[in-house]
Design an enzyme around this catalytic site. Structure first.
Site, mmCIF file in Angstrom:
data_model
loop_
_atom_site.group_PDB
_atom_site.id
_atom_site.type_symbol
_atom_site.label_atom_id
_atom_site.label_comp_id
_atom_site.label_asym_id
_atom_site.label_seq_id
_atom_site.Cartn_x
_atom_site.Cartn_y
_atom_site.Cartn_z
ATOM 1 N N GLY A 219 1.908 76.204 25.833
ATOM 2 C CA GLY A 219 0.517 76.575 25.590
ATOM 3 C C GLY A 219 0.116 76.327 24.142
ATOM 4 O O GLY A 219 0.590 75.392 23.486
ATOM 5 N N SER A 220 -0.735 77.194 23.629
ATOM 6 C CA SER A 220 -1.330 76.961 22.309
ATOM 7 C C SER A 220 -0.359 77.060 21.149
ATOM 8 O O SER A 220 -0.709 76.682 20.026
ATOM 9 C CB SER A 220 -2.492 77.940 22.090
ATOM 10 O OG SER A 220 -3.570 77.634 22.948
ATOM 11 N N THR A 221 0.869 77.557 21.368
ATOM 12 C CA THR A 221 1.840 77.549 20.277
ATOM 13 C C THR A 221 2.159 76.106 19.859
ATOM 14 O O THR A 221 2.535 75.857 18.713
ATOM 15 C CB THR A 221 3.151 78.268 20.654
ATOM 16 O OG1 THR A 221 3.747 77.633 21.787
ATOM 17 C CG2 THR A 221 2.884 79.740 20.980
ATOM 18 N N PHE A 222 1.961 75.155 20.790
ATOM 19 C CA PHE A 222 2.225 73.746 20.478
ATOM 20 C C PHE A 222 1.200 73.198 19.491
ATOM 21 O O PHE A 222 1.412 72.141 18.893
ATOM 22 C CB PHE A 222 2.217 72.912 21.763
ATOM 23 C CG PHE A 222 2.758 71.518 21.602
ATOM 24 C CD1 PHE A 222 4.121 71.291 21.522
ATOM 25 C CD2 PHE A 222 1.901 70.421 21.525
ATOM 26 C CE1 PHE A 222 4.633 70.006 21.375
ATOM 27 C CE2 PHE A 222 2.397 69.134 21.372
ATOM 28 C CZ PHE A 222 3.772 68.927 21.293
ATOM 29 N N LYS A 223 0.105 73.923 19.295
ATOM 30 C CA LYS A 223 -0.915 73.475 18.347
ATOM 31 C C LYS A 223 -0.382 73.441 16.917
ATOM 32 O O LYS A 223 -0.946 72.769 16.056
ATOM 33 C CB LYS A 223 -2.144 74.374 18.445
ATOM 34 C CG LYS A 223 -2.914 74.193 19.748
ATOM 35 C CD LYS A 223 -4.021 75.218 19.916
ATOM 36 C CE LYS A 223 -4.716 75.042 21.270
ATOM 37 N NZ LYS A 223 -5.704 76.124 21.550
#
Length: 488
Positions: A219-223
């Site tokens: 999810g957004s941790t990959f941002k």
């Protein structure tokens, strides 16, 4: 006459080849099958005839061996090791070895200590073999905090805490777990195994280390990685402008992608990268991922170790990035969806790398192996693996993660990123995986948490509400350990 002799010789040669082939199959090809077979009493006899070395962490004895009335040594676990189960593993007469008990069996059983001072002395004096002690980097307070906070709510998932400057694993908790003592004791082993390997408990994989073996969309941790690729390219700064739209159409398709809750990312048509990061705006990062390009994004993920395999002495499944050549796929991958998958350990390494000024250290859970005479057999030294970003870029991302933690109402002084990852066939109707990665810039501690399938909040789960409180508590517990505390 000669013909008969040749025929007999040929038959003998064929029999010899068959015999050699059979022995090769038994001794080499199928060796592990026979060694681990529960009816192989020789393996059990050998394991119980030697005083197996201890496994310790932070001064706490996790596993030891005691001689029983039958003259054999029996593996004991002095405390309830459910919090450590998938890491320490078990040494069972019936089910063999797992975890560190398996990967470090040679030193624990004393088999490769023959060249050590104590090994030579014992051999010359005729004394029995004694195994070496395996000392772990785990901090008991951080480990029990991580496990307790997951187990109390019956969450399935994992927590990993690292020391960014060295790669020491301070905590690695996986839930659901098991108590190794119940598998080591023949009187409880079979019933325990049956419970762990049949539904409903088996559905949540208690014998699997969810920190190293379960790959999930981050999810957004990959941002964090997408931001790193953008900043490292030199074409972007934290003030670069991106779309603030509540939803966008993916390039080359009719599919749409929207922000969480359909929210607009600010009052204007565009917004800064910094604001998009702290608000976790999907549309802005989809646009950013397309612009950064597949080569830079894949390269950055590789440098952060997403697809690496770490030699921890534990079963390990590397993450995935997938083919990002299509713009529509890259837009989804930039926000940690589509084919992107990571383990909790890998995500902890991402946070630790930013915390360490852009330097990725090799994670390790074994601090040292010590012979019975206290001489060192092996000592794990910190090892640098890569430098995905410069110290300047790492500092920029740190400031963005500090802003993200403030925006989510978290703890002052922590740098973090949350993630709420959709998955499954009907992903938008699924209970998402809740993620949280964070570090304390002043304390040399980084953490990653995942609560699978929304925990107790189901479809309403978010990384901020479900995973973040666990991560903050583990960081607080780990901060009590002085730097280098795992290698006393």
């Amino acid at each position: 006459m000669n013909r008969s002799i040749r025929a007999v010789a040929l038959v003998c040669m064929l029999l010899l080849v068959v015999m050699i082939g059979s022995l090769t199959r038994v001794q080499v090809i199928a060796r592990d099958t026979y060694v681990s077979n529960e009816y192989n009493k020789r393996a059990t006899y050998e394991m119980k005839s030697v005083q197996r070395g201890a496994i310790t962490a932070g001064g706490l004895v996790l596993a030891a061996s005691e001689k029983g009335p039958d003259g054999f040594f029996h593996r004991t676990y002095p405390t309830d090791l459910t919090a450590y189960g998938p890491v320490v593993g078990f040494a069972s007469d019936i089910y063999g070895l797992s975890g560190l008990e398996k990967s470090h069996n040679a030193v624990l059983s004393g088999k490769n200590l023959g060249t050590s001072v104590s090994g030579i002395r014992n051999y010359l004096s005729g004394k029995p073999t004694v195994g070496a002690t395996v000392e772990l980097t785990l901090n008991p307070q951080a480990q029990t905090t991580a496990y307790r906070m997951m187990a109390e709510k019956n969450f399935t998932g994992a927590v990993v805490a690292l020391r960014p400057s060295t790669g020491e694993v301070l905590a690695m908790a996986s839930t659901p777990s098991y108590n190794p003592a119940l598998l080591a004791d023949p009187s409880t082993a079979r019933d325990t195994w049956q419970e762990l390997t049949t539904p409903p408990l088996a559905e949540n994989k208690p014998l699997v280390n969810h920190a190293t073996q379960i790959v999930l969309p981050p999810g957004s941790t990959f941002k964090v990685i997408t931001t790193a690729a953008a900043l490292a390219s030199g074409r972007y700064t934290p003030e670069s402008r991106l779309t603030a739209a509540s939803s966008i159409t993916l390039p080359g398709s009719t599919a749409t992608l929207e922000n969480y809750g359909g929210e607009h990312c600010g009052p204007e048509a565009d917004t800064s990268l910094l604001n998009a990061f702290q608000r976790s705006c999907n549309t802005a990062f989809a646009e950013l991922g397309v612009a950064v390009g597949d080569k830079d994004l894949v390269s950055m993920a590789d440098q952060f170790g997403v697809t690496d395999t770490y030699d921890l002495g534990l079963p390990y499944q590397p993450g995935t990035v997938g083919d990002l050549s299509q713009d529509s796929v890259r837009a989804q991958s930039a926000i940690g969806q589509h084919d992107v998958g990571m383990t909790v350990l890998e995500n902890a390494v991402v946070a630790a790398t930013i915390a360490n000024g852009g330097v990725r250290m090799e994670p390790h859970v074994v601090s040292r192996v010590q012979a019975p005479d206290l001489s060192p057999v092996t000592v794990t030294k910190p090892k640098e693996l890569s430098r995905p970003v410069s110290e300047q870029v790492a500092e920029q991302i740190t400031q963005m993660m500090l802003a993200s933690e403030r925006f989510s109402g978290g703890r002052s002084g922590l740098a973090s990123k949350t993630g709420t990852a959709e998955h499954g066939v009907d992903s938008r109707s699924s209970a998402p995986h809740a993620w949280y990665i964070a570090f304390d810039p002043g304390k040399d501690v980084a953490v990653a948490v995942v609560v699978e399938n929304g925990g107790d909040r189901g479809r309403e789960a978010t990384g901020a509400t479900v995973a973040a409180p666990i991560g903050r508590a583990v960081i607080a517990a780990a901060e009590t350990v002085p730097a280098g505390g795992g290698q006393s």
